[in-house]
Design a protein around this motif. Structure first.
Motif, PDB file in Angstrom:
ATOM      1  N   ALA A 136      -9.279  -1.135  -7.841  1.00 41.76           N
ATOM      2  CA  ALA A 136      -9.811  -0.660  -6.562  1.00 41.76           C
ATOM      3  C   ALA A 136     -10.259   0.790  -6.679  1.00 41.76           C
ATOM      4  O   ALA A 136      -9.648   1.605  -7.377  1.00 41.76           O
ATOM      5  CB  ALA A 136      -8.757  -0.810  -5.468  1.00 41.76           C
ATOM      6  N   THR A 172       0.845  -1.193   0.000  1.00 40.02           N
ATOM      7  CA  THR A 172       0.000   0.000   0.000  1.00 40.02           C
ATOM      8  C   THR A 172       0.879   1.241   0.000  1.00 40.02           C
ATOM      9  O   THR A 172       1.552   1.517   0.989  1.00 40.02           O
ATOM     10  CB  THR A 172      -0.926   0.022   1.229  1.00 40.02           C
ATOM     11  OG1 THR A 172      -1.715  -1.170   1.232  1.00 40.02           O
ATOM     12  CG2 THR A 172      -1.841   1.232   1.186  1.00 40.02           C
ATOM     13  N   ASP A 191     -10.640   4.468  -6.452  1.00 42.76           N
ATOM     14  CA  ASP A 191      -9.582   5.471  -6.302  1.00 42.76           C
ATOM     15  C   ASP A 191      -9.863   6.341  -5.078  1.00 42.76           C
ATOM     16  O   ASP A 191     -10.949   6.900  -4.940  1.00 42.76           O
ATOM     17  CB  ASP A 191      -9.529   6.332  -7.568  1.00 42.76           C
ATOM     18  CG  ASP A 191      -8.269   7.167  -7.656  1.00 42.76           C
ATOM     19  OD1 ASP A 191      -7.776   7.625  -6.612  1.00 42.76           O
ATOM     20  OD2 ASP A 191      -7.778   7.372  -8.775  1.00 42.76           O
ATOM     21  N   ARG A 192      -8.850   6.464  -4.226  1.00 39.83           N
ATOM     22  CA  ARG A 192      -9.015   7.256  -3.006  1.00 39.83           C
ATOM     23  C   ARG A 192      -9.386   8.706  -3.307  1.00 39.83           C
ATOM     24  O   ARG A 192     -10.050   9.366  -2.495  1.00 39.83           O
ATOM     25  CB  ARG A 192      -7.717   7.232  -2.185  1.00 39.83           C
ATOM     26  CG  ARG A 192      -6.583   8.053  -2.781  1.00 39.83           C
ATOM     27  CD  ARG A 192      -5.299   7.929  -2.027  1.00 39.83           C
ATOM     28  NE  ARG A 192      -4.642   6.680  -2.313  1.00 39.83           N
ATOM     29  CZ  ARG A 192      -3.490   6.311  -1.772  1.00 39.83           C
ATOM     30  NH1 ARG A 192      -2.900   7.094  -0.895  1.00 39.83           N
ATOM     31  NH2 ARG A 192      -2.933   5.159  -2.092  1.00 39.83           N
ATOM     32  N   SER A 208      -7.218   2.339   0.137  1.00 41.70           N
ATOM     33  CA  SER A 208      -7.591   1.538  -1.028  1.00 41.70           C
ATOM     34  C   SER A 208      -8.427   0.360  -0.561  1.00 41.70           C
ATOM     35  O   SER A 208      -7.971  -0.438   0.271  1.00 41.70           O
ATOM     36  CB  SER A 208      -6.347   1.022  -1.757  1.00 41.70           C
ATOM     37  OG  SER A 208      -6.713   0.113  -2.784  1.00 41.70           O
TER      38      SER A 208
END
Length: 442
Positions: free
Chosen positions: A122, A87, A124-125, A162
């Motif tokens: 995943a 991460t 997207d932040r 994420s």
């Protein structure tokens, strides 16, 4: 072992109290090291002359509009799949890196063109805001329950950057036991563009669900089918589309329940932005109206991972068609190959420049921008040979073998040695890599 222990001692790892919780240290000096290593790895494969000068480095003073195209442009594969993934603190995309490097004087336009993902990446932040304001402005809030029913008060609360989560024998959070937990992700999803947004769900557990503004859009508690994600632990991906206006903010909730008694679990909440049927044509039109087109294509954590072999050297999806359309539309097209190994690049024959960018980590976009703008001269060299077709490799006659067994029939002439032995002219040789410097021999 001595070398490893010496390095650990020098870094102070042997002195760490292992009872301390993991922590994140995002330091400016670390970012600079990662950026330097990333840009040193980029390999300039081709750099042709257009109108009397090489396309790269970009003549930034003459640029007014740059098209950045492709599925990996704004959602880069910064890391490989499986155990190669960690991460990162953040990920600078190629799109963001070029915008920062070129400044306000140059218009940078983006078109995704095609969807090449086997499973949606995943969420997207940058498109999420946590439910707990103390967790910052990006990502999601996660609430853990020490039961498999999402009941009672959470025993732990945290922040997820994420929503691609894996637990292999470890406790998900303090006070939460593996094999007997559930969690709830909460936050706000912000739609940056209008259209049909695709949400996806993969679970390595009893099941999960996703709710948008209180309405369940995904649920696999009663209908899970086995899939290949997460080393075969994950379920088959399910998807749903939600029509949203640009700038719309909706409440996002995702829930998950682990397998009972099994100390491993996995979860992926994915998202794909709207892609219309004419994506390739739109990308070509944008490229034609720009001074330079940068096409970012490649692989991802699904197609290049551990536990399974790639079935083909082709770029996934319609990426090859996208590259051909853009190069036909603009002679000043630069192709970036965001992959960790060889792919078929017949489609890039018409491109003015081609670079292998690999998986460059969190500073991907900054490193790419450094090289494209000439702030850094490319220095990477190929650690492998690029063939022109699959049959060029000496392993062609032996792979994939029979009954799960592969015999290395090429013996000493595996890899690049086989090209020499067969007098096969490769596309690019082992050790190949250009630079912006010019040389004269004398």
């Amino acid at each position: 072992a001595r070398r490893i222990l010496t390095t650990m001692e020098r870094l102070g790892v042997l002195d760490l109290d292992r009872r301390e919780p993991e922590r994140s240290e995002d330091r400016a000096e670390h970012r600079e090291v990662l950026r330097r290593v990333a840009r040193d790895a980029i390999v300039l494969l081709r750099n042709d002359t257009v109108d009397g000068a090489p396309v790269l480095p970009l003549r930034t003073a003459e640029l007014r509009r740059v098209a950045v195209v492709g599925p990996n442009a704004d959602i880069p594969s910064a890391l490989g799949g499986g155990s190669a993934a960690v991460t990162p603190h953040h990920v600078v995309t190629v799109l963001d890196g070029l915008r920062a490097a070129l400044g306000d004087e140059v218009e940078v336009v983006h078109e995704i063109g095609v969807d090449s993902a086997r499973t949606a990446p995943a969420l997207d932040r940058r498109r999420c805001r946590p439910a707990d304001p103390s967790h910052g402005s990006q990502g999601l809030t996660i609430e853990y329950f020490d039961n498999r029913r999402l009941e009672g008060d959470p025993v732990a609360t945290g922040h997820v950057v994420s929503p691609r989560l894996t637990w292999l024998g470890s406790a998900p959070a303090p006070g939460v036991g593996p094999g007997r937990f559930s969690f709830r992700l909460r936050g706000t999803f912000i739609a940056d563009v209008a259209g049909a947004h695709t949400f996806s769900l993969i679970t390595g557990g009893t099941g999960g669900r996703v709710l948008i503004d209180g309405v369940t859009v995904l649920d696999n508690f009663d209908s899970q089918r086995p899939g290949s994600a997460f080393f075969g632990l994950g379920s088959e991906e399910i998807r749903a589309t939600v029509e949203l206006e640009a700038g719309a903010e909706v409440e996002l909730v995702a829930e998950f329940v682990s397998y009972e008694g099994l100390p491993v679990a996995a979860f992926l909440l994915g998202h794909l932005p709207p892609i219309d049927a004419g994506g390739i044509e739109r990308a070509a039109a944008v490229a034609a109206a720009s001074d330079v087109a940068v096409v970012v294509v490649g692989l991802d954590q699904d197609t290049e991972t551990e536990g399974e072999d790639r079935l083909t050297l082709d770029l996934p999806g319609a990426q090859a068609a996208l590259v051909r359309a853009v190069t036909a539309a603009n002679p000043r097209t630069v192709v970036l190959v965001n992959a960790g190994s060889v792919v078929d690049l017949d489609c890039a024959d018409g491109a003015a420049a081609v670079l292998q960018t690999w998986y460059l980590g969190q500073e991907t976009g900054s490193a790419v921008a450094d090289v494209l703008t000439g702030a850094h001269s490319p220095a990477g060299r190929l650690p492998m040979t690029y063939g022109r077709r699959l049959e060029d490799w000496p392993s062609w006659l032996n792979y994939p073998g029979e009954a799960g067994k592969v015999i290395y029939g090429e013996e000493l002439f595996m890899g690049y040695r086989g090209f020499d032995e067969q007098a096969t002219e490769p596309r690019w040789c082992f050790g190949h890599g250009l630079t912006y410097t010019t040389f004269d021999w004398g």
